[in-house]
Write a protein that holds these residues in place. Structure first.
Motif, mmCIF file in Angstrom:
data_model
loop_
_atom_site.group_PDB
_atom_site.id
_atom_site.type_symbol
_atom_site.label_atom_id
_atom_site.label_comp_id
_atom_site.label_asym_id
_atom_site.label_seq_id
_atom_site.Cartn_x
_atom_site.Cartn_y
_atom_site.Cartn_z
ATOM 1 N N PRO A 25 0.823 -1.207 0.000
ATOM 2 C CA PRO A 25 0.000 0.000 0.000
ATOM 3 C C PRO A 25 0.860 1.261 0.000
ATOM 4 C CG PRO A 25 -0.074 -1.055 2.152
ATOM 5 C CD PRO A 25 0.699 -1.962 1.242
ATOM 6 N N VAL A 26 0.443 2.225 -0.793
ATOM 7 C CA VAL A 26 1.138 3.508 -0.871
ATOM 8 C C VAL A 26 0.327 4.519 -0.065
ATOM 9 C CG1 VAL A 26 1.937 5.321 -2.423
ATOM 10 C CG2 VAL A 26 2.076 2.936 -3.122
ATOM 11 N N PRO A 27 0.967 5.213 0.871
ATOM 12 C CA PRO A 27 0.221 6.167 1.694
ATOM 13 C C PRO A 27 -0.298 7.350 0.882
ATOM 14 C CG PRO A 27 2.577 6.361 2.119
ATOM 15 C CD PRO A 27 2.383 5.193 1.208
ATOM 16 N N VAL A 28 -1.358 7.939 1.370
ATOM 17 C CA VAL A 28 -1.915 9.135 0.740
ATOM 18 C C VAL A 28 -1.079 10.320 1.200
ATOM 19 C CG1 VAL A 28 -3.945 10.606 0.561
ATOM 20 C CG2 VAL A 28 -4.207 8.119 0.696
ATOM 21 N N ALA A 29 -0.589 11.072 0.233
ATOM 22 C CA ALA A 29 0.292 12.200 0.545
ATOM 23 C C ALA A 29 -0.495 13.503 0.631
ATOM 24 C CB ALA A 29 1.357 12.327 -0.527
ATOM 25 N N SER A 30 0.088 14.448 1.294
ATOM 26 C CA SER A 30 -0.419 15.817 1.285
ATOM 27 C C SER A 30 0.313 16.553 0.178
ATOM 28 C CB SER A 30 -0.137 16.499 2.621
ATOM 29 O OG SER A 30 -0.797 15.858 3.664
ATOM 30 N N TRP A 31 -0.402 17.320 -0.587
ATOM 31 C CA TRP A 31 0.176 18.068 -1.695
ATOM 32 C C TRP A 31 0.286 19.528 -1.290
ATOM 33 C CZ3 TRP A 31 2.841 17.582 -5.958
ATOM 34 C CH2 TRP A 31 2.820 18.586 -6.921
ATOM 35 N N ASP A 32 1.492 20.087 -1.382
ATOM 36 C CA ASP A 32 1.682 21.486 -1.005
ATOM 37 C C ASP A 32 1.767 22.393 -2.226
ATOM 38 O OD1 ASP A 32 4.200 21.037 -2.055
ATOM 39 O OD2 ASP A 32 5.298 21.650 -0.271
ATOM 40 N N GLY A 33 1.388 21.878 -3.386
ATOM 41 C CA GLY A 33 1.444 22.649 -4.607
ATOM 42 C C GLY A 33 2.736 22.421 -5.374
ATOM 43 N N ARG A 34 3.673 21.741 -4.764
ATOM 44 C CA ARG A 34 4.956 21.483 -5.403
ATOM 45 C C ARG A 34 5.452 20.067 -5.166
ATOM 46 N NH1 ARG A 34 10.658 24.023 -3.870
ATOM 47 N NH2 ARG A 34 9.988 23.136 -1.932
ATOM 48 N N SER A 35 5.159 19.519 -3.995
ATOM 49 C CA SER A 35 5.676 18.211 -3.609
ATOM 50 C C SER A 35 4.625 17.415 -2.851
ATOM 51 C CB SER A 35 6.891 18.358 -2.693
ATOM 52 O OG SER A 35 7.911 19.078 -3.309
ATOM 53 N N ASN A 36 4.766 16.086 -2.919
ATOM 54 C CA ASN A 36 3.972 15.206 -2.070
ATOM 55 C C ASN A 36 4.689 15.097 -0.735
ATOM 56 O OD1 ASN A 36 1.862 14.410 -3.837
ATOM 57 N ND2 ASN A 36 3.310 13.134 -4.921
ATOM 58 N N LEU A 37 3.945 15.285 0.329
ATOM 59 C CA LEU A 37 4.520 15.241 1.672
ATOM 60 C C LEU A 37 3.963 14.046 2.427
ATOM 61 C CD1 LEU A 37 4.104 19.032 2.494
ATOM 62 C CD2 LEU A 37 6.126 17.888 1.589
ATOM 63 N N TYR A 38 4.865 13.252 3.024
ATOM 64 C CA TYR A 38 4.485 12.090 3.802
ATOM 65 C C TYR A 38 4.970 12.275 5.234
ATOM 66 C CZ TYR A 38 3.894 9.956 -0.788
ATOM 67 O OH TYR A 38 3.500 9.681 -2.065
ATOM 68 N N THR A 39 4.192 11.789 6.181
ATOM 69 C CA THR A 39 4.626 11.857 7.572
ATOM 70 C C THR A 39 5.594 10.712 7.855
ATOM 71 O OG1 THR A 39 2.856 10.430 8.388
ATOM 72 C CG2 THR A 39 2.387 12.811 8.287
ATOM 73 N N GLU A 40 6.321 10.845 8.921
ATOM 74 C CA GLU A 40 7.248 9.789 9.324
ATOM 75 C C GLU A 40 6.489 8.488 9.585
ATOM 76 O OE1 GLU A 40 10.620 8.815 12.726
ATOM 77 O OE2 GLU A 40 9.647 10.767 12.713
ATOM 78 N N ALA A 41 5.335 8.597 10.224
ATOM 79 C CA ALA A 41 4.533 7.404 10.522
ATOM 80 C C ALA A 41 4.084 6.710 9.239
ATOM 81 C CB ALA A 41 3.324 7.783 11.371
ATOM 82 N N GLN A 42 3.679 7.482 8.227
ATOM 83 C CA GLN A 42 3.265 6.889 6.954
ATOM 84 C C GLN A 42 4.421 6.133 6.306
ATOM 85 O OE1 GLN A 42 1.896 10.590 5.169
ATOM 86 N NE2 GLN A 42 -0.124 9.657 4.880
ATOM 87 N N LEU A 43 5.602 6.710 6.322
ATOM 88 C CA LEU A 43 6.753 6.066 5.707
ATOM 89 C C LEU A 43 7.175 4.814 6.469
ATOM 90 C CD1 LEU A 43 8.827 9.181 4.658
ATOM 91 C CD2 LEU A 43 7.385 7.722 3.220
ATOM 92 N N LYS A 44 7.063 4.846 7.801
ATOM 93 C CA LYS A 44 7.392 3.656 8.587
ATOM 94 C C LYS A 44 6.408 2.531 8.305
ATOM 95 C CE LYS A 44 9.945 5.741 12.377
ATOM 96 N NZ LYS A 44 9.997 6.026 13.813
ATOM 97 N N GLU A 45 5.117 2.851 8.196
ATOM 98 C CA GLU A 45 4.103 1.842 7.881
ATOM 99 C C GLU A 45 4.376 1.233 6.507
ATOM 100 O OE1 GLU A 45 0.161 3.437 8.174
ATOM 101 O OE2 GLU A 45 0.512 4.166 10.199
ATOM 102 N N ARG A 46 4.752 2.070 5.548
ATOM 103 C CA ARG A 46 5.042 1.581 4.207
ATOM 104 C C ARG A 46 6.270 0.671 4.220
ATOM 105 N NH1 ARG A 46 8.096 2.433 -0.086
ATOM 106 N NH2 ARG A 46 7.206 1.990 -2.093
ATOM 107 N N LEU A 47 7.263 1.014 5.004
ATOM 108 C CA LEU A 47 8.468 0.200 5.095
ATOM 109 C C LEU A 47 8.153 -1.183 5.667
ATOM 110 C CD1 LEU A 47 11.509 -0.054 4.760
ATOM 111 C CD2 LEU A 47 11.770 0.986 7.017
#
Length: 59
Positions: free
Chosen positions: A21-43
């Protein structure tokens, strides 16, 4: 991350093909932003699909 955007897209695409599963990112208008928790879950999910111990993958 120090990856170029094309590299990141490739890894995300391969992950989706393998059922990670790929986490849902927040878009800041330039980049997709992931939280540390999202990246750890993905790992952890990636490690399980790869047949690795998730605890070792975090190292």
């Amino acid at each position: 991350m120090t990856w170029k955007s094309a590299t990141m897209r490739q890894y995300l695409f391969r992950s989706q093909q393998r059922g990670v599963p790929v986490p849902v990112a927040s878009w800041d208008g330039r980049s997709n932003l992931y939280t540390e928790a999202q990246l750890k879950e993905r790992l952890v999910a990636w490690a399980l699909v790869a047949g690795l111990d998730p605890a070792e993958a975090r190292a």
